[in-house]
Design an enzyme around this catalytic site. Structure first.
Site, PDB file in Angstrom:
ATOM      1  N   ARG A   1      32.366 -15.762 -13.161  1.00 42.95           N
ATOM      2  CA  ARG A   1      32.624 -14.319 -13.011  1.00 42.95           C
ATOM      3  C   ARG A   1      33.855 -13.939 -13.824  1.00 42.95           C
ATOM      4  NH1 ARG A   1      35.597 -13.062  -9.062  1.00 42.95           N
ATOM      5  NH2 ARG A   1      34.501 -14.208  -7.442  1.00 42.95           N
TER       6      ARG A   1
ATOM      7  N   TYR B   1      26.860  12.217 -20.647  1.00 45.31           N
ATOM      8  CA  TYR B   1      25.667  11.496 -20.168  1.00 45.31           C
ATOM      9  C   TYR B   1      25.467  11.744 -18.657  1.00 45.31           C
ATOM     10  CZ  TYR B   1      22.759   7.529 -18.824  1.00 45.31           C
ATOM     11  OH  TYR B   1      21.775   6.743 -18.290  1.00 45.31           O
TER      12      TYR B   1
ATOM     13  N   ASP C   1      32.672   7.433 -25.359  1.00 49.40           N
ATOM     14  CA  ASP C   1      31.372   6.760 -25.202  1.00 49.40           C
ATOM     15  C   ASP C   1      30.662   6.847 -26.556  1.00 49.40           C
ATOM     16  OD1 ASP C   1      28.703   6.103 -24.743  1.00 49.40           O
ATOM     17  OD2 ASP C   1      28.667   6.987 -22.727  1.00 49.40           O
TER      18      ASP C   1
ATOM     19  N   LYS D   1      21.264   0.225 -25.305  1.00 48.75           N
ATOM     20  CA  LYS D   1      20.692   1.074 -26.350  1.00 48.75           C
ATOM     21  C   LYS D   1      20.770   0.339 -27.699  1.00 48.75           C
ATOM     22  CE  LYS D   1      20.556   3.670 -22.718  1.00 48.75           C
ATOM     23  NZ  LYS D   1      21.603   4.616 -22.361  1.00 48.75           N
TER      24      LYS D   1
HETATM   25  C1  PLP Z   1      22.378   4.920 -21.197  1.00 45.50           C
HETATM   26  C2  PLP Z   1      23.721   5.508 -21.367  1.00 45.50           C
HETATM   27  C3  PLP Z   1      24.775   5.183 -20.489  1.00 45.50           C
HETATM   28  C4  PLP Z   1      24.575   4.296 -19.259  1.00 45.50           C
HETATM   29  O1  PLP Z   1      24.272   3.003 -19.608  1.00 45.50           O
HETATM   30  P1  PLP Z   1      23.332   2.015 -18.707  1.00 45.50           P
HETATM   31  O2  PLP Z   1      23.324   0.784 -19.529  1.00 45.50           O
HETATM   32  O3  PLP Z   1      22.000   2.697 -18.599  1.00 45.50           O
HETATM   33  O4  PLP Z   1      23.979   1.879 -17.392  1.00 45.50           O
HETATM   34  C5  PLP Z   1      26.025   5.721 -20.732  1.00 45.50           C
HETATM   35  N1  PLP Z   1      26.229   6.554 -21.779  1.00 45.50           N
HETATM   36  C6  PLP Z   1      25.248   6.902 -22.628  1.00 45.50           C
HETATM   37  C7  PLP Z   1      25.539   7.834 -23.762  1.00 45.50           C
HETATM   38  C8  PLP Z   1      23.963   6.386 -22.457  1.00 45.50           C
HETATM   39  O5  PLP Z   1      22.989   6.744 -23.301  1.00 45.50           O
END
Ligand code: PLP
Length: 395
Positions: free
Chosen positions: A56, A108, A181, A206
Site C-alpha cells: 500500500r 467534470y 485536471d 482515459k
Molecule cells: C473520467 C474523469 C475523471 C474521473 O476519473 P475516474 O477514473 O473515472 O474516476 C475526472 N476528470 C475528468 C476530466 C474525467 O474525464
C-alpha cells in the site's frame, strides 16, 4: 524509494514515454518491469530494506508507472491512485475543515459531485465560477481560500481556461495552490506545471491508459511540501491502484504520443467535415479557427486533442437518438480517450444529473453530441458520421 533511475528530462516526449522508469530489472534483466504482486518485502534487518516494506505504501510496478508519468508531465513526483475520483479526494485531502475552494463552473461531473456532496460534509466550502475571463477568479477568492481547481478544455462544450493567467492570480495570494485536471489533453498536448499549476491530475482511465480497460488516476507535482503530504495521504487513505492495472496503464502510455497524433488527425478531419455539413448547426473543437478561444488553444496547448462536440441542425432528443443509433463505428457510450470511437448525448448521459437550468447555462442542449474520436481510419469515421447525419437530420 531506493531507486537510481536515469534522468530522462533532456529527452523528447516519445523517448521519455518508452524509457522513463523502465530500466531493465537489476536481478533478471527483464526489459519490461515485472508485475510485482507481493504485498510485503523481506527486510535485511528491522527497518532496513530496499525501499519497499508494504505494497500500500509503495510497490515496484507502481513506482515504474509513477516515474514514467512524472517524466511525461515534466514533473518531479507522481502518485498513482485507484481512480481519477480518488485522486480528486486525496488532493482535496490537503485541505482542512473551514478551507475554501474555487472551482471552474463546468468541472467534470464526478468532481462537482465530490465537492458538493462529500467535501462539503467535511467542512470544505466550494464556489463555482465561470473562468472564461480569468479575472473572475479574483472576486471569488476569500481569506480562507486554499485551492483553485480548473479543467481545460472542459466537458462537453470544450471551453478553455487560461491556465497561466489563473496561476498568476492564484499565486498572488499566500497559501493558495492551483490544481489542473489535464485529462482531456493528456500530457502529450498540455503540460500545466509549465504554465504555473502546482498539481496536475489525470483520470488515467482515459488517454494515458488509452485502451478502455482499467480505471486509475494520477497526481503530479514539483512541490516537495505537497508531494510529502500527498504520499502520506495516499498511504493513509489507501486508494492505491492494483499492480496489474499499473502494468496495463504503463503499457498503454508507451504509445500515448502515437495515439494522440492519430486522435487529433481524425478529430480535425471530422471537425472540418461537420463544419461544412448543412446538417450541423455548430461544431465545437478548439482546433477550428471558429472556436472562440482558438488563439488561447494554440498558445497553451501543443495540439487540440481528440474530443469534439456539435449540434444537429433543427435537432431535438429524437433527432439525436436517431443519429446515435444510426452510427455503426462509434459506440454509444460514456467515457473517452480509448482507441475506439465513442459518441454520447450529454443531456441524457454524462450530464443528466444537472438540472435543466444548469444544462441550459452550460449550452448542453438536447441536440449536442459529444464524440471521443478514436484512432480508426479517418475515411471510415467520416463516412459513418455522414450516413448517420443523412438518416437523422431533416432540413
Ligand atoms: C473520467 C474523469 C475523471 C474521473 O476519473 P475516474 O477514473 O473515472 O474516476 C475526472 N476528470 C475528468 C476530466 C474525467 O474525464
Amino acid at each position: 524509494m531506493a531507486h537510481h533511475q536515469q534522468d530522462y528530462s533532456d529527452f523528447k516526449f516519445a523517448t521519455r514515454a518508452i524509457h522513463a522508469g523502465q530500466e531493465p530489472d537489476p536481478v533478471t534483466g527483464a526489459v519490461i518491469p515485472p508485475i510485482s504482486l507481493s504485498t510485503t518485502f523481506a527486510q535485511e534487518a528491522a527497518g532496513v530494506h530496499k525501499g519497499y516494506d508494504y505494497s500500500r505504501a509503495g510497490n515496484p510496478t507502481r513506482t515504474a508507472f509513477e516515474t514514467a508519468v512524472a517524466a511525461l508531465e515534466n514533473g518531479k513526483h507522481c502518485l498513482a491512485y485507484a481512480s481519477g475520483s480518488v485522486t480528486t479526494a486525496n488532493v482535496t485531502g490537503l485541505l482542512a475543515s473551514g478551507d475554501h475552494v474555487v472551482s471552474v463552473n463546468d468541472v467534470y461531473g464526478g468532481t462537482f459531485r465530490y465537492f458538493t456532496k462529500v467535501a462539503s460534509n467535511n467542512g470544505i466550502d466550494v464556489t463555482f465560477v465561470d473562468l472564461y475571463n480569468p479575472e473572475n477568479l479574483r472576486s471569488a477568492i476569500k481569506p480562507n481560500t486554499k485551492m483553485i481547481w480548473v479543467e481545460s478544455p472542459t466537458n462537453p462544450t470544450l471551453r478553455l481556461v487560461d491556465i497561466k493567467a489563473v496561476a498568476e492570480i492564484a499565486h498572488s495570494y499566500p497559501n493558495v495552490f492551483l490544481v489542473v485536471d489535464n485529462t482531456f489533453m493528456s500530457p502529450f498536448f498540455q503540460n500545466p506545471l509549465e504554465l504555473g499549476a502546482d498539481v496536475v491530475v489525470h483520470s488515467v482511465t482515459k488517454y494515458i491508459n488509452g485502451h478502455s480497460d482499467c480505471v486509475m488516476g494520477v497526481a503530479i507535482t514539483n512541490r516537495e511540501d505537497l508531494y510529502a503530504r500527498l504520499r502520506f495521504l495516499q498511504n493513509s487513505i489507501g486508494g492505491v491502484p492494483s499492480v496489474f492495472d499499473c502494468f496495463l496503464a504503463n503499457r498503454g502510455l508507451k504509445t500515448l504520443h502515437l495515439r494522440m497524433k492519430q486522435h487529433e488527425a481524425n478529430a480535425i478531419r471530422i471537425a472540418h467535415f461537420l463544419e461544412a455539413s448543412p446538417l450541423v448547426s455548430e461544431v465545437i473543437y478548439p482546433g477550428l479557427p471558429s472556436h472562440k478561444q482558438h488563439e488561447l488553444a494554440k498558445r497553451q496547448q501543443k495540439g487540440f486533442g481528440g474530443m469534439l462536440s456539435f449540434r444537429l441542425k433543427n435537432g431535438n432528443l429524437e433527432t439525436s437518438n436517431k443519429f446515435l443509433s444510426a452510427l455503426n463505428l462509434f459506440a454509444l457510450a460514456e467515457s473517452l480517450g480509448g482507441v475506439e470511437s465513442l459518441a454520447e448525448l450529454p443531456a441524457v448521459m454524462t450530464h443528466a444529473s444537472l438540472t435543466p437550468e444548469a444544462r441550459a447555462a452550460l449550452g448542453v442542449t438536447d441536440s449536442l453530441i459529444r464524440m471521443s474520436v478514436g484512432i480508426e481510419d479517418g475515411d471510415d469515421l467520416v463516412a459513418d458520421i455522414k450516413q448517420a447525419l443523412e438518416k437523422a437530420v431533416q432540413l
